[in-house]
Design an enzyme around this catalytic site. Structure first.
Site, PDB file in Angstrom:
ATOM      1  N   ASN A  11       1.062  -6.614  -6.029  1.00  0.00           N
ATOM      2  CA  ASN A  11       0.903  -6.474  -7.477  1.00  0.00           C
ATOM      3  C   ASN A  11       2.057  -5.616  -7.992  1.00  0.00           C
ATOM      4  O   ASN A  11       2.076  -4.411  -7.765  1.00  0.00           O
ATOM      5  CB  ASN A  11      -0.452  -5.788  -7.760  1.00  0.00           C
ATOM      6  CG  ASN A  11      -0.637  -5.439  -9.224  1.00  0.00           C
ATOM      7  OD1 ASN A  11       0.129  -5.878 -10.081  1.00  0.00           O
ATOM      8  ND2 ASN A  11      -1.656  -4.644  -9.508  1.00  0.00           N
ATOM      9  N   HIS A  96      -8.409  -5.515 -12.683  1.00  0.00           N
ATOM     10  CA  HIS A  96      -7.764  -4.353 -12.059  1.00  0.00           C
ATOM     11  C   HIS A  96      -8.181  -3.088 -12.805  1.00  0.00           C
ATOM     12  O   HIS A  96      -8.318  -3.097 -14.031  1.00  0.00           O
ATOM     13  CB  HIS A  96      -6.235  -4.520 -12.100  1.00  0.00           C
ATOM     14  CG  HIS A  96      -5.535  -3.504 -11.257  1.00  0.00           C
ATOM     15  ND1 HIS A  96      -5.341  -2.214 -11.673  1.00  0.00           N
ATOM     16  CD2 HIS A  96      -5.036  -3.578 -10.003  1.00  0.00           C
ATOM     17  CE1 HIS A  96      -4.727  -1.534 -10.710  1.00  0.00           C
ATOM     18  NE2 HIS A  96      -4.529  -2.347  -9.685  1.00  0.00           N
ATOM     19  N   GLU A  98      -6.655  -0.560 -13.719  1.00  0.00           N
ATOM     20  CA  GLU A  98      -5.768  -0.096 -14.792  1.00  0.00           C
ATOM     21  C   GLU A  98      -6.081  -0.812 -16.100  1.00  0.00           C
ATOM     22  O   GLU A  98      -5.923  -0.251 -17.182  1.00  0.00           O
ATOM     23  CB  GLU A  98      -4.296  -0.292 -14.386  1.00  0.00           C
ATOM     24  CG  GLU A  98      -3.888   0.743 -13.345  1.00  0.00           C
ATOM     25  CD  GLU A  98      -2.709   0.330 -12.484  1.00  0.00           C
ATOM     26  OE1 GLU A  98      -2.026  -0.646 -12.804  1.00  0.00           O
ATOM     27  OE2 GLU A  98      -2.485   1.013 -11.460  1.00  0.00           O
ATOM     28  N   GLU A 165     -10.959  -1.673  -4.379  1.00  0.00           N
ATOM     29  CA  GLU A 165      -9.925  -0.699  -4.685  1.00  0.00           C
ATOM     30  C   GLU A 165     -10.552   0.535  -5.325  1.00  0.00           C
ATOM     31  O   GLU A 165     -10.762   0.547  -6.550  1.00  0.00           O
ATOM     32  CB  GLU A 165      -8.927  -1.290  -5.672  1.00  0.00           C
ATOM     33  CG  GLU A 165      -8.468  -2.678  -5.296  1.00  0.00           C
ATOM     34  CD  GLU A 165      -7.096  -2.980  -5.855  1.00  0.00           C
ATOM     35  OE1 GLU A 165      -6.234  -3.324  -5.053  1.00  0.00           O
ATOM     36  OE2 GLU A 165      -6.904  -2.822  -7.067  1.00  0.00           O
ATOM     37  N   GLY A 171      -2.411   4.445  -6.217  1.00  0.00           N
ATOM     38  CA  GLY A 171      -1.201   5.166  -6.605  1.00  0.00           C
ATOM     39  C   GLY A 171      -1.242   6.651  -6.333  1.00  0.00           C
ATOM     40  O   GLY A 171      -0.413   7.402  -6.846  1.00  0.00           O
ATOM     41  N   SER A 207      -3.055   2.676  -2.153  1.00  0.00           N
ATOM     42  CA  SER A 207      -2.137   3.484  -1.331  1.00  0.00           C
ATOM     43  C   SER A 207      -1.911   2.918   0.080  1.00  0.00           C
ATOM     44  O   SER A 207      -1.723   3.681   1.022  1.00  0.00           O
ATOM     45  CB  SER A 207      -2.617   4.933  -1.264  1.00  0.00           C
ATOM     46  OG  SER A 207      -2.619   5.503  -2.566  1.00  0.00           O
TER      47      SER A 207
HETATM   48  P1  PGA Z   1      -0.973   1.274  -4.868  1.00  0.00           P
HETATM   49  O1  PGA Z   1      -1.638   0.255  -5.927  1.00  0.00           O
HETATM   50  O2  PGA Z   1      -0.741   0.462  -3.600  1.00  0.00           O
HETATM   51  O3  PGA Z   1       0.301   1.707  -5.510  1.00  0.00           O
HETATM   52  O4  PGA Z   1      -1.955   2.351  -4.650  1.00  0.00           O
HETATM   53  C1  PGA Z   1      -2.665  -0.584  -5.513  1.00  0.00           C
HETATM   54  C2  PGA Z   1      -3.234  -1.356  -6.663  1.00  0.00           C
HETATM   55  O5  PGA Z   1      -3.056  -0.994  -7.824  1.00  0.00           O
HETATM   56  O6  PGA Z   1      -3.908  -2.345  -6.413  1.00  0.00           O
END
Ligand code: PGA
Length: 248
Positions: A11, A96, A98, A165, A171, A207
């Site tokens: 992603n 997601h 976010e 997740e 992140g 991560s």
């Molecule tokens: P990350 O993001 O690997 O940077 O933690 C994962 C995601 O947003 O699915």
């Protein structure tokens, strides 16, 4: 026995440019197809077309990071599932965290997108996961179960992928405990089976990097990983895909 493919989904979020696409294509070409592994790249909409030369060569599949909840018409700024299909997408990330956090998406809103995406021939990669408060309050499993139940309610019988997740792991460099990943994957699988989904793939995201992916992918019930940061580093993306192949 048929081997289940391992998904490595990248992603890119709101990152990347044409130069990165070219670097990623060169890296994927150099490594060639990886039997047993399905690499999927989900770049921003504007870069989807730049990957078209690699499609159909078995090196990767394409996905988008979102789609509209209506099929066509008066939705300024939206992109429909049919438009994504025309760009060569097979997958679409939906729900997601976010987008849940910054765009206010509810489980019902995500359900509408999942249903439309399935009906348009896309495979949704439904993201679910608890916040740190939900984990601390002991309601992580209930929250994730509810996300799965609502989002998939009208997509029964369709091909879907779910990615677990934990919001606090995205992140942050903080990965969930292997035991917790196994437990939550089991919760998701049971919920999906109760709803009549029998061949669902369940990924882990948050991560993931080349150093921790081995342990994560070796966890029972983990059919792949969803990468953020590591997805925009071609070397890391390839290193992770190769490790997945060794486990396939
Ligand atoms: P990350 O993001 O690997 O940077 O933690 C994962 C995601 O947003 O699915």
């Amino acid at each position: 026995m048929e081997t289940r493919t391992k998904y490595i989904v990248g992603n890119w979020k709101m990152n990347g440019d044409y130069a990165l696409v070219m670097r990623m294509i060169a890296a994927l070409r150099a490594v060639g197809p990886l039997p047993g592994v399905t690499p999927v790249i989900c770049p921003p909409f504007t870069l989807l077309h730049a990957f078209s030369e690699l499609l159909g060569m078995g090196h990767l599949a394409l996905g988008a990071q979102n789609c509209s909840d209506v099929a066509e018409g008066t939705r300024t700024g939206d992109i429909s599932p049919a438009m994504l299909r025309e760009q060569g997408c097979k997958y679409v990330i939906l729900g997601h965290s976010e987008r849940r956090q910054h765009r206010g998406y509810t489980n019902e809103h995500i359900a509408a997108k999942v249903t439309l995406a399935c009906g348009s021939g896309l495979v949704p990669i439904l993201c679910v996961g608890e916040t740190i408060e939900q984990r601390q309050n002991g309601v992580a499993q209930a929250a994730v179960q509810e996300q799965v139940a609502t989002a998939l309610d009208h997509a029964r019988g369709q091909e879907i992928i779910v990615s677990y997740e934990p919001v606090w792991a995205i992140g942050t460099g903080q990965v969930a405990e292997i035991r917790d990943i196994a437990e939550m994957h089991d919760v998701i699988l049971s919920q999906c089976e109760r709803m009549g989904f029998h061949n669902v793939h369940i990924l882990y995201g948050g991560s993931v990097n080349p150093l921790n992916v081995g342990d994560i992918m070796a966890t029972p019930g983990v059919d792949g990983v969803l990468l953020g940061r590591a997805a925009i580093e071609p070397d890391q993306f390839i290193a992770i895909a190769k490790q997945a192949q060794n486990l396939a």
